[in-house]
Design a protein around this motif. Structure first.
Motif, PDB file in Angstrom:
ATOM      1  N   GLY A 192     -31.472   5.822 104.967  1.00 52.02           N
ATOM      2  CA  GLY A 192     -32.439   5.793 106.059  1.00 52.02           C
ATOM      3  C   GLY A 192     -32.314   6.910 107.063  1.00 52.02           C
ATOM      4  N   PHE A 193     -31.570   7.970 106.717  1.00 53.42           N
ATOM      5  CA  PHE A 193     -31.383   9.099 107.635  1.00 53.42           C
ATOM      6  C   PHE A 193     -32.188  10.308 107.147  1.00 53.42           C
ATOM      7  N   THR A 194     -32.243  11.338 107.977  1.00 53.00           N
ATOM      8  CA  THR A 194     -32.910  12.584 107.619  1.00 53.00           C
ATOM      9  C   THR A 194     -31.866  13.693 107.497  1.00 53.00           C
ATOM     10  N   PRO A 195     -31.628  14.218 106.305  1.00 46.06           N
ATOM     11  CA  PRO A 195     -30.607  15.266 106.140  1.00 46.06           C
ATOM     12  C   PRO A 195     -30.946  16.513 106.959  1.00 46.06           C
ATOM     13  N   ASP A 196     -29.922  17.087 107.559  1.00 48.22           N
ATOM     14  CA  ASP A 196     -30.094  18.269 108.403  1.00 48.22           C
ATOM     15  C   ASP A 196     -29.077  19.316 107.967  1.00 48.22           C
ATOM     16  N   ARG A 197     -29.551  20.392 107.359  1.00 52.00           N
ATOM     17  CA  ARG A 197     -28.631  21.426 106.886  1.00 52.00           C
ATOM     18  C   ARG A 197     -27.826  22.059 108.018  1.00 52.00           C
ATOM     19  N   GLN A 198     -28.320  21.972 109.235  1.00 50.93           N
ATOM     20  CA  GLN A 198     -27.587  22.547 110.357  1.00 50.93           C
ATOM     21  C   GLN A 198     -26.250  21.849 110.560  1.00 50.93           C
ATOM     22  N   ARG A 199     -26.137  20.596 110.113  1.00 50.78           N
ATOM     23  CA  ARG A 199     -24.875  19.859 110.242  1.00 50.78           C
ATOM     24  C   ARG A 199     -23.883  20.219 109.147  1.00 50.78           C
ATOM     25  N   HIS A 200     -24.348  20.868 108.085  1.00 48.42           N
ATOM     26  CA  HIS A 200     -23.496  21.181 106.941  1.00 48.42           C
ATOM     27  C   HIS A 200     -22.598  22.368 107.277  1.00 48.42           C
ATOM     28  N   ALA A 201     -21.304  22.202 107.084  1.00 41.38           N
ATOM     29  CA  ALA A 201     -20.352  23.299 107.270  1.00 41.38           C
ATOM     30  C   ALA A 201     -19.768  23.684 105.919  1.00 41.38           C
ATOM     31  N   VAL A 202     -19.529  24.965 105.727  1.00 43.37           N
ATOM     32  CA  VAL A 202     -18.949  25.464 104.476  1.00 43.37           C
ATOM     33  C   VAL A 202     -17.710  26.283 104.806  1.00 43.37           C
ATOM     34  N   SER A 203     -16.608  25.908 104.192  1.00 43.33           N
ATOM     35  CA  SER A 203     -15.330  26.584 104.412  1.00 43.33           C
ATOM     36  C   SER A 203     -15.156  27.679 103.363  1.00 43.33           C
ATOM     37  N   GLN A 204     -14.864  28.889 103.826  1.00 45.91           N
ATOM     38  CA  GLN A 204     -14.809  30.033 102.923  1.00 45.91           C
ATOM     39  C   GLN A 204     -13.816  31.056 103.472  1.00 45.91           C
ATOM     40  N   THR A 205     -13.251  31.862 102.568  1.00 45.29           N
ATOM     41  CA  THR A 205     -12.390  32.971 102.965  1.00 45.29           C
ATOM     42  C   THR A 205     -13.273  34.151 103.358  1.00 45.29           C
ATOM     43  N   VAL A 206     -13.162  34.558 104.615  1.00 43.20           N
ATOM     44  CA  VAL A 206     -14.040  35.593 105.169  1.00 43.20           C
ATOM     45  C   VAL A 206     -13.184  36.559 105.990  1.00 43.20           C
ATOM     46  N   PHE A 207     -13.466  37.852 105.824  1.00 47.59           N
ATOM     47  CA  PHE A 207     -12.747  38.848 106.631  1.00 47.59           C
ATOM     48  C   PHE A 207     -13.656  40.041 106.870  1.00 47.59           C
ATOM     49  N   CYS A 208     -13.674  40.497 108.100  1.00 49.93           N
ATOM     50  CA  CYS A 208     -14.586  41.569 108.507  1.00 49.93           C
ATOM     51  C   CYS A 208     -13.800  42.684 109.201  1.00 49.93           C
ATOM     52  N   ALA A 209     -14.134  43.913 108.888  1.00 57.89           N
ATOM     53  CA  ALA A 209     -13.561  45.089 109.558  1.00 57.89           C
ATOM     54  C   ALA A 209     -14.668  46.138 109.699  1.00 57.89           C
ATOM     55  N   ASP A 210     -14.334  47.284 110.248  1.00 58.35           N
ATOM     56  CA  ASP A 210     -15.361  48.296 110.513  1.00 58.35           C
ATOM     57  C   ASP A 210     -15.992  48.838 109.234  1.00 58.35           C
ATOM     58  N   THR A 211     -15.201  48.938 108.161  1.00 59.84           N
ATOM     59  CA  THR A 211     -15.724  49.450 106.892  1.00 59.84           C
ATOM     60  C   THR A 211     -15.348  48.500 105.762  1.00 59.84           C
ATOM     61  N   ASP A 212     -16.073  48.617 104.647  1.00 58.65           N
ATOM     62  CA  ASP A 212     -15.765  47.790 103.480  1.00 58.65           C
ATOM     63  C   ASP A 212     -14.359  48.093 102.957  1.00 58.65           C
ATOM     64  N   ALA A 213     -14.022  49.361 102.899  1.00 62.96           N
ATOM     65  CA  ALA A 213     -12.717  49.764 102.356  1.00 62.96           C
ATOM     66  C   ALA A 213     -11.576  49.215 103.205  1.00 62.96           C
ATOM     67  N   GLU A 214     -11.730  49.291 104.536  1.00 59.54           N
ATOM     68  CA  GLU A 214     -10.680  48.793 105.426  1.00 59.54           C
ATOM     69  C   GLU A 214     -10.552  47.280 105.316  1.00 59.54           C
ATOM     70  N   ALA A 215     -11.665  46.587 105.226  1.00 59.62           N
ATOM     71  CA  ALA A 215     -11.620  45.128 105.102  1.00 59.62           C
ATOM     72  C   ALA A 215     -10.923  44.730 103.806  1.00 59.62           C
ATOM     73  N   LYS A 216     -11.260  45.372 102.705  1.00 61.98           N
ATOM     74  CA  LYS A 216     -10.639  45.030 101.424  1.00 61.98           C
ATOM     75  C   LYS A 216      -9.151  45.320 101.446  1.00 61.98           C
ATOM     76  N   ARG A 217      -8.772  46.454 102.028  1.00 65.31           N
ATOM     77  CA  ARG A 217      -7.335  46.801 102.090  1.00 65.31           C
ATOM     78  C   ARG A 217      -6.561  45.778 102.899  1.00 65.31           C
ATOM     79  N   LEU A 218      -7.113  45.388 104.060  1.00 64.47           N
ATOM     80  CA  LEU A 218      -6.415  44.438 104.918  1.00 64.47           C
ATOM     81  C   LEU A 218      -6.280  43.065 104.270  1.00 64.47           C
ATOM     82  N   VAL A 219      -7.232  42.714 103.400  1.00 62.14           N
ATOM     83  CA  VAL A 219      -7.134  41.441 102.682  1.00 62.14           C
ATOM     84  C   VAL A 219      -6.162  41.555 101.513  1.00 62.14           C
ATOM     85  N   MET A 220      -6.332  42.566 100.686  1.00 65.37           N
ATOM     86  CA  MET A 220      -5.491  42.726  99.495  1.00 65.37           C
ATOM     87  C   MET A 220      -4.019  42.900  99.852  1.00 65.37           C
TER      88      MET A 220
END
Length: 379
Positions: A236-264
Protein backbone atom coordinates in the motif's frame (compact mmCIF):
# COMPACT_ATOMS: atom_id res chain seq x y z
CA UNK A 1 16.37 16.50 -7.50
CA UNK A 2 20.13 15.97 -7.51
CA UNK A 3 21.73 12.83 -6.16
CA UNK A 4 22.88 13.06 -2.56
CA UNK A 5 26.20 11.79 -1.23
CA UNK A 6 26.66 9.68 1.87
CA UNK A 7 29.41 7.59 3.44
CA UNK A 8 29.33 3.99 4.60
CA UNK A 9 32.06 3.27 7.16
CA UNK A 10 32.70 -0.48 7.55
CA UNK A 11 35.52 0.68 8.18
CA UNK A 12 38.00 -1.53 6.24
CA UNK A 13 40.85 -0.66 8.60
CA UNK A 14 43.94 -2.75 7.92
CA UNK A 15 44.79 -5.30 10.63
CA UNK A 16 47.02 -3.77 13.28
CA UNK A 17 45.05 -0.55 13.64
CA UNK A 18 44.21 0.18 17.25
CA UNK A 19 40.68 0.71 18.47
CA UNK A 20 41.53 4.36 19.09
CA UNK A 21 42.78 4.83 15.51
CA UNK A 22 39.60 3.29 14.08
CA UNK A 23 37.46 5.44 16.38
CA UNK A 24 39.42 8.60 15.53
CA UNK A 25 39.21 7.92 11.80
CA UNK A 26 35.46 7.47 12.09
CA UNK A 27 34.98 10.79 13.85
CA UNK A 28 37.32 12.57 11.41
CA UNK A 29 35.27 11.24 8.49
CA UNK A 30 32.01 12.39 10.05
CA UNK A 31 33.33 15.93 10.49
CA UNK A 32 34.80 16.03 6.96
CA UNK A 33 31.58 14.72 5.40
CA UNK A 34 29.45 17.21 7.32
CA UNK A 35 31.72 20.06 6.22
CA UNK A 36 31.51 19.28 2.48
CA UNK A 37 27.79 18.54 2.39
CA UNK A 38 27.35 14.77 2.66
CA UNK A 39 23.84 14.07 3.91
CA UNK A 40 24.37 10.75 5.70
CA UNK A 41 26.97 8.51 7.31
CA UNK A 42 26.27 4.84 7.89
CA UNK A 43 28.54 2.99 10.34
CA UNK A 44 28.74 -0.79 10.36
CA UNK A 45 28.51 -3.05 13.40
CA UNK A 46 30.75 -6.12 13.52
CA UNK A 47 31.84 -8.11 16.54
CA UNK A 48 34.20 -10.56 14.86
CA UNK A 49 35.90 -9.19 11.72
CA UNK A 50 39.42 -7.79 11.99
CA UNK A 51 39.04 -5.59 8.88
CA UNK A 52 35.60 -4.37 9.96
CA UNK A 53 36.28 -3.73 13.60
CA UNK A 54 33.52 -1.55 15.04
CA UNK A 55 31.34 -3.40 17.58
CA UNK A 56 29.54 -0.22 18.73
CA UNK A 57 28.82 2.25 15.92
CA UNK A 58 26.76 4.39 18.30
CA UNK A 59 29.95 5.47 20.08
CA UNK A 60 31.28 7.17 16.93
CA UNK A 61 27.89 8.81 16.37
CA UNK A 62 27.81 10.13 19.92
CA UNK A 63 31.33 11.52 19.61
CA UNK A 64 30.44 13.18 16.31
CA UNK A 65 27.14 14.61 17.55
CA UNK A 66 28.66 17.77 18.98
CA UNK A 67 31.12 18.25 16.09
CA UNK A 68 28.58 18.10 13.23
CA UNK A 69 25.40 20.00 12.43
CA UNK A 70 23.71 18.66 9.27
CA UNK A 71 24.72 15.10 8.49
CA UNK A 72 22.45 12.22 9.56
CA UNK A 73 23.83 9.05 11.12
CA UNK A 74 22.77 5.43 11.03
CA UNK A 75 24.17 2.16 12.30
CA UNK A 76 24.37 -0.06 9.23
CA UNK A 77 23.37 -2.13 10.80
CA UNK A 78 22.53 -2.94 14.38
CA UNK A 79 22.43 -6.74 14.41
CA UNK A 80 19.13 -7.27 16.20
CA UNK A 81 19.61 -10.94 17.22
CA UNK A 82 22.78 -9.95 19.10
CA UNK A 83 21.23 -7.59 21.66
CA UNK A 84 18.23 -7.27 23.89
CA UNK A 85 15.62 -5.14 22.11
CA UNK A 86 14.62 -3.21 25.26
CA UNK A 87 18.19 -2.10 25.89
CA UNK A 88 18.64 -1.23 22.21
CA UNK A 89 15.36 0.72 22.07
CA UNK A 90 16.40 2.91 25.00
CA UNK A 91 19.87 3.53 23.58
CA UNK A 92 18.52 4.36 20.11
CA UNK A 93 15.90 6.71 21.55
CA UNK A 94 18.46 8.59 23.61
CA UNK A 95 20.96 8.83 20.75
CA UNK A 96 18.20 10.13 18.47
CA UNK A 97 17.53 12.85 21.04
CA UNK A 98 21.22 13.70 21.36
CA UNK A 99 21.42 14.08 17.57
CA UNK A 100 18.13 16.03 17.60
CA UNK A 101 16.65 13.82 14.90
CA UNK A 102 19.75 13.43 12.72
CA UNK A 103 19.38 9.68 13.03
CA UNK A 104 17.95 6.70 11.17
CA UNK A 105 18.38 3.04 12.03
CA UNK A 106 19.86 0.30 9.93
CA UNK A 107 18.85 -3.18 11.04
CA UNK A 108 20.13 -6.63 10.11
CA UNK A 109 20.12 -10.30 11.05
CA UNK A 110 23.91 -10.77 10.92
CA UNK A 111 26.13 -12.08 8.15
CA UNK A 112 28.96 -13.64 10.17
CA UNK A 113 28.37 -16.92 12.08
CA UNK A 114 31.33 -16.16 14.37
CA UNK A 115 29.63 -13.00 15.64
CA UNK A 116 26.39 -14.89 16.29
CA UNK A 117 28.35 -17.59 18.13
CA UNK A 118 29.93 -14.95 20.38
CA UNK A 119 26.41 -13.81 21.27
CA UNK A 120 25.31 -17.32 22.16
CA UNK A 121 23.57 -18.19 18.89
CA UNK A 122 24.94 -21.50 17.68
CA UNK A 123 24.17 -23.00 14.24
CA UNK A 124 21.44 -20.43 13.61
CA UNK A 125 19.46 -20.81 10.41
CA UNK A 126 18.62 -17.66 8.43
CA UNK A 127 14.92 -18.13 9.14
CA UNK A 128 15.58 -18.13 12.89
CA UNK A 129 17.66 -14.96 12.67
CA UNK A 130 14.99 -13.25 10.56
CA UNK A 131 12.34 -14.27 13.10
CA UNK A 132 14.49 -12.70 15.83
CA UNK A 133 14.68 -9.48 13.81
CA UNK A 134 10.90 -9.29 13.54
CA UNK A 135 10.39 -9.99 17.25
CA UNK A 136 13.01 -7.41 18.18
CA UNK A 137 11.28 -4.76 16.06
CA UNK A 138 7.94 -5.58 17.70
CA UNK A 139 9.39 -5.06 21.18
CA UNK A 140 11.27 -1.85 20.32
CA UNK A 141 8.21 -0.26 18.73
CA UNK A 142 6.12 -1.14 21.80
CA UNK A 143 8.69 0.45 24.12
CA UNK A 144 8.86 3.63 22.03
CA UNK A 145 5.07 4.00 22.31
CA UNK A 146 5.51 4.25 26.13
CA UNK A 147 2.22 2.43 26.75
CA UNK A 148 1.95 -0.29 29.41
CA UNK A 149 2.61 -3.83 28.18
CA UNK A 150 4.45 -7.01 29.02
CA UNK A 151 5.58 -9.16 26.13
CA UNK A 152 6.65 -12.77 26.50
CA UNK A 153 8.22 -13.71 23.23
CA UNK A 154 10.01 -16.69 21.75
CA UNK A 155 13.42 -15.07 22.18
CA UNK A 156 13.00 -12.17 24.63
CA UNK A 157 10.68 -10.84 27.31
CA UNK A 158 10.21 -7.09 27.79
CA UNK A 159 7.69 -4.58 29.01
CA UNK A 160 6.85 -1.00 29.85
CA UNK A 161 5.42 -0.28 33.30
CA UNK A 162 2.16 1.48 33.95
CA UNK A 163 2.88 4.92 35.33
CA UNK A 164 0.70 6.53 37.98
CA UNK A 165 -0.03 10.20 37.20
CA UNK A 166 1.88 12.62 39.40
CA UNK A 167 -0.33 14.22 42.05
CA UNK A 168 2.29 16.12 43.99
CA UNK A 169 5.53 17.92 43.25
CA UNK A 170 7.38 15.07 44.93
CA UNK A 171 5.70 12.58 42.57
CA UNK A 172 6.97 14.54 39.60
CA UNK A 173 10.56 13.85 40.65
CA UNK A 174 10.04 10.10 40.14
CA UNK A 175 8.35 9.94 36.75
CA UNK A 176 9.78 7.66 34.06
CA UNK A 177 12.43 9.20 31.84
CA UNK A 178 11.38 9.60 28.22
CA UNK A 179 13.82 7.71 26.00
CA UNK A 180 11.56 7.56 22.98
CA UNK A 181 13.15 8.82 19.73
CA UNK A 182 13.35 12.52 18.88
CA UNK A 183 9.93 14.19 18.89
CA UNK A 184 8.33 10.86 19.76
CA UNK A 185 8.45 9.60 16.17
CA UNK A 186 9.91 6.21 15.28
CA UNK A 187 13.23 6.49 13.40
CA UNK A 188 13.34 5.65 9.73
CA UNK A 189 14.54 2.06 9.35
CA UNK A 190 16.96 0.92 6.64
CA UNK A 191 18.16 -2.49 5.45
CA UNK A 192 20.97 -3.56 3.11
CA UNK A 193 20.87 -6.11 0.32
CA UNK A 194 23.68 -7.69 -1.70
CA UNK A 195 22.49 -10.89 -3.41
CA UNK A 196 20.42 -10.56 -6.59
CA UNK A 197 17.23 -11.88 -4.95
CA UNK A 198 17.88 -10.29 -1.58
CA UNK A 199 15.14 -11.05 0.99
CA UNK A 200 16.11 -7.81 2.73
CA UNK A 201 14.75 -5.83 -0.21
CA UNK A 202 11.40 -7.61 0.16
CA UNK A 203 11.31 -6.81 3.89
CA UNK A 204 12.18 -3.17 3.14
CA UNK A 205 9.33 -2.93 0.67
CA UNK A 206 6.80 -4.60 2.95
CA UNK A 207 7.65 -2.38 5.91
CA UNK A 208 8.41 0.78 3.89
CA UNK A 209 11.98 0.79 5.13
CA UNK A 210 14.79 2.61 3.30
CA UNK A 211 16.47 0.21 0.81
CA UNK A 212 20.27 0.21 0.67
CA UNK A 213 21.89 -1.82 -2.12
CA UNK A 214 25.49 -2.97 -1.82
CA UNK A 215 26.50 -2.77 -5.48
CA UNK A 216 27.07 -6.28 -6.83
CA UNK A 217 26.44 -5.79 -10.53
CA UNK A 218 23.90 -4.18 -12.78
CA UNK A 219 21.42 -7.07 -12.87
CA UNK A 220 21.39 -7.33 -9.07
CA UNK A 221 20.90 -3.59 -8.69
CA UNK A 222 17.93 -3.58 -11.06
CA UNK A 223 16.48 -6.65 -9.36
CA UNK A 224 16.78 -5.00 -5.94
CA UNK A 225 14.53 -2.16 -7.07
CA UNK A 226 12.05 -4.58 -8.66
CA UNK A 227 11.77 -6.63 -5.45
CA UNK A 228 11.49 -3.57 -3.26
CA UNK A 229 8.96 -1.70 -5.39
CA UNK A 230 6.73 -4.77 -5.92
CA UNK A 231 6.58 -5.42 -2.17
CA UNK A 232 6.14 -1.72 -1.42
CA UNK A 233 3.19 -1.35 -3.78
CA UNK A 234 1.60 -4.57 -2.50
CA UNK A 235 1.82 -3.17 1.05
CA UNK A 236 0.00 0.00 0.00
CA UNK A 237 2.97 2.37 -0.33
CA UNK A 238 4.39 4.36 -3.24
CA UNK A 239 8.02 3.48 -4.09
CA UNK A 240 10.34 6.48 -4.21
CA UNK A 241 13.73 6.05 -5.88
CA UNK A 242 14.99 9.08 -3.97
CA UNK A 243 14.97 6.91 -0.82
CA UNK A 244 17.13 4.23 -2.48
CA UNK A 245 20.81 4.34 -1.51
CA UNK A 246 23.54 2.44 -3.35
CA UNK A 247 26.87 1.62 -1.73
CA UNK A 248 29.81 1.67 -4.14
CA UNK A 249 33.58 2.13 -4.23
CA UNK A 250 34.13 5.66 -5.54
CA UNK A 251 37.24 7.82 -5.75
CA UNK A 252 37.75 11.18 -7.41
CA UNK A 253 40.89 13.21 -8.16
CA UNK A 254 41.84 16.00 -10.56
CA UNK A 255 42.69 13.58 -13.39
CA UNK A 256 41.74 10.04 -14.34
CA UNK A 257 45.36 8.89 -14.14
CA UNK A 258 45.85 10.35 -10.65
CA UNK A 259 42.61 8.84 -9.37
CA UNK A 260 43.51 5.38 -10.69
CA UNK A 261 47.02 5.56 -9.24
CA UNK A 262 45.77 6.60 -5.81
CA UNK A 263 43.30 3.70 -5.81
CA UNK A 264 45.61 1.02 -7.22
CA UNK A 265 48.59 1.94 -5.05
CA UNK A 266 46.71 3.19 -1.99
CA UNK A 267 44.52 1.88 0.82
CA UNK A 268 41.63 0.89 -1.46
CA UNK A 269 43.87 -1.30 -3.60
CA UNK A 270 45.51 -2.79 -0.52
CA UNK A 271 42.15 -3.67 1.06
CA UNK A 272 40.81 -5.32 -2.08
CA UNK A 273 44.02 -7.23 -2.79
CA UNK A 274 44.41 -8.54 0.75
CA UNK A 275 40.81 -8.91 1.90
CA UNK A 276 37.86 -8.27 -0.41
CA UNK A 277 38.92 -9.82 -3.74
CA UNK A 278 39.72 -13.20 -2.15
CA UNK A 279 36.35 -13.12 -0.35
CA UNK A 280 34.47 -12.17 -3.51
CA UNK A 281 36.10 -15.01 -5.48
CA UNK A 282 35.54 -17.53 -2.68
CA UNK A 283 31.83 -16.85 -2.29
CA UNK A 284 30.92 -16.09 -5.90
CA UNK A 285 30.48 -12.37 -5.20
CA UNK A 286 32.53 -11.48 -8.31
CA UNK A 287 30.07 -13.20 -10.65
CA UNK A 288 27.76 -10.23 -11.23
CA UNK A 289 30.62 -7.90 -12.10
CA UNK A 290 32.15 -10.48 -14.46
CA UNK A 291 28.80 -11.02 -16.16
CA UNK A 292 28.38 -7.28 -16.77
CA UNK A 293 31.79 -7.20 -18.49
CA UNK A 294 31.47 -10.55 -20.30
CA UNK A 295 34.54 -12.15 -18.71
CA UNK A 296 35.30 -15.23 -16.63
CA UNK A 297 35.07 -14.34 -12.89
CA UNK A 298 38.50 -15.94 -12.40
CA UNK A 299 40.00 -13.21 -14.60
CA UNK A 300 38.63 -10.38 -12.46
CA UNK A 301 41.50 -8.68 -10.63
CA UNK A 302 42.07 -5.29 -9.00
CA UNK A 303 42.67 -3.43 -12.27
CA UNK A 304 39.51 -4.94 -13.75
CA UNK A 305 37.54 -3.66 -10.76
CA UNK A 306 39.07 -0.17 -10.94
CA UNK A 307 38.39 0.13 -14.68
CA UNK A 308 34.99 -1.59 -14.90
CA UNK A 309 33.28 -1.74 -11.50
CA UNK A 310 34.46 1.06 -9.24
CA UNK A 311 33.62 4.66 -10.06
CA UNK A 312 37.10 6.19 -10.33
CA UNK A 313 38.33 9.25 -12.19
CA UNK A 314 38.18 13.00 -12.54
CA UNK A 315 34.90 14.76 -11.69
CA UNK A 316 33.84 14.70 -15.37
CA UNK A 317 34.61 10.99 -15.69
CA UNK A 318 32.81 10.12 -12.47
CA UNK A 319 29.77 12.10 -13.62
CA UNK A 320 29.76 10.23 -16.95
CA UNK A 321 30.08 6.83 -15.24
CA UNK A 322 27.29 7.56 -12.78
CA UNK A 323 24.97 8.96 -15.44
CA UNK A 324 25.54 5.82 -17.50
CA UNK A 325 24.67 3.66 -14.50
CA UNK A 326 21.59 5.78 -13.85
CA UNK A 327 20.38 5.31 -17.42
CA UNK A 328 20.96 1.55 -17.19
CA UNK A 329 19.22 0.92 -13.86
CA UNK A 330 16.84 3.86 -13.34
CA UNK A 331 18.96 5.69 -10.77
CA UNK A 332 18.90 6.11 -7.01
CA UNK A 333 18.76 8.89 -4.44
CA UNK A 334 22.01 8.62 -2.46
CA UNK A 335 25.45 7.39 -3.47
CA UNK A 336 26.81 5.78 -0.29
CA UNK A 337 30.59 5.95 -0.75
CA UNK A 338 32.55 3.06 0.75
CA UNK A 339 35.10 4.41 3.26
CA UNK A 340 38.68 3.14 3.38
CA UNK A 341 41.74 3.43 5.60
CA UNK A 342 43.44 6.69 4.64
CA UNK A 343 44.27 7.30 8.30
CA UNK A 344 48.01 7.83 7.66
CA UNK A 345 47.48 10.37 4.86
CA UNK A 346 43.87 11.56 4.79
CA UNK A 347 44.27 14.47 2.36
CA UNK A 348 43.61 12.52 -0.91
CA UNK A 349 40.56 10.89 0.66
CA UNK A 350 39.05 14.08 2.01
CA UNK A 351 39.74 15.85 -1.29
CA UNK A 352 37.90 13.05 -3.09
CA UNK A 353 34.89 13.43 -0.78
CA UNK A 354 34.82 17.18 -1.45
CA UNK A 355 34.94 16.71 -5.22
CA UNK A 356 32.14 14.14 -5.04
CA UNK A 357 29.89 16.39 -2.96
CA UNK A 358 30.55 19.67 -4.76
CA UNK A 359 31.48 18.84 -8.36
CA UNK A 360 29.86 15.46 -9.02
CA UNK A 361 26.61 15.02 -7.09
CA UNK A 362 24.95 18.28 -8.24
CA UNK A 363 25.30 17.06 -11.84
CA UNK A 364 23.56 13.71 -11.24
CA UNK A 365 19.77 13.48 -11.21
CA UNK A 366 17.27 10.68 -11.62
CA UNK A 367 16.49 10.10 -15.33
CA UNK A 368 12.83 11.06 -14.78
CA UNK A 369 13.86 14.24 -13.00
CA UNK A 370 16.11 15.20 -15.93
CA UNK A 371 13.21 14.78 -18.33
CA UNK A 372 10.98 17.00 -16.19
CA UNK A 373 13.72 19.63 -15.94
CA UNK A 374 14.29 19.60 -19.70
CA UNK A 375 10.57 20.00 -20.38
CA UNK A 376 10.39 22.91 -17.96
CA UNK A 377 13.32 24.64 -19.67
CA UNK A 378 11.76 24.07 -23.11
CA UNK A 379 8.40 25.41 -21.96
Amino acid sequence: MAMETGLIFHPYMRPGRTARQTFEWGVQNSVACDRVGFTSMMISEHASQIWENIPNPELIMAAAALQTSQIKFAPMAHILPHQHPAKLAIMVGWLSQILEGRYFMGIGAGAYPQASYIHGIKDAEPQMLNDMVRESLTIMEKIWKREPFFYEGKYWDAGFPEETPAETEEDEQHMLADFSPWNGAFPEFAVTGFSQNSPSMKLAGERNFKPVSIFSGLDALKRHWEIYSEANIKAGFTPDRQRHAVSQTVFCADTDAEAKRLVMEGPIGYCFSKYLIPIWHRFGMMDGFAKDAGIDPKDADLEFLVDNVFVVGSPDTVVDKLNTLFEQCGGWGTLQVEAHDYYDDPSPWFYSLELLAKEVAPRITLPGAREVTSEAVTA
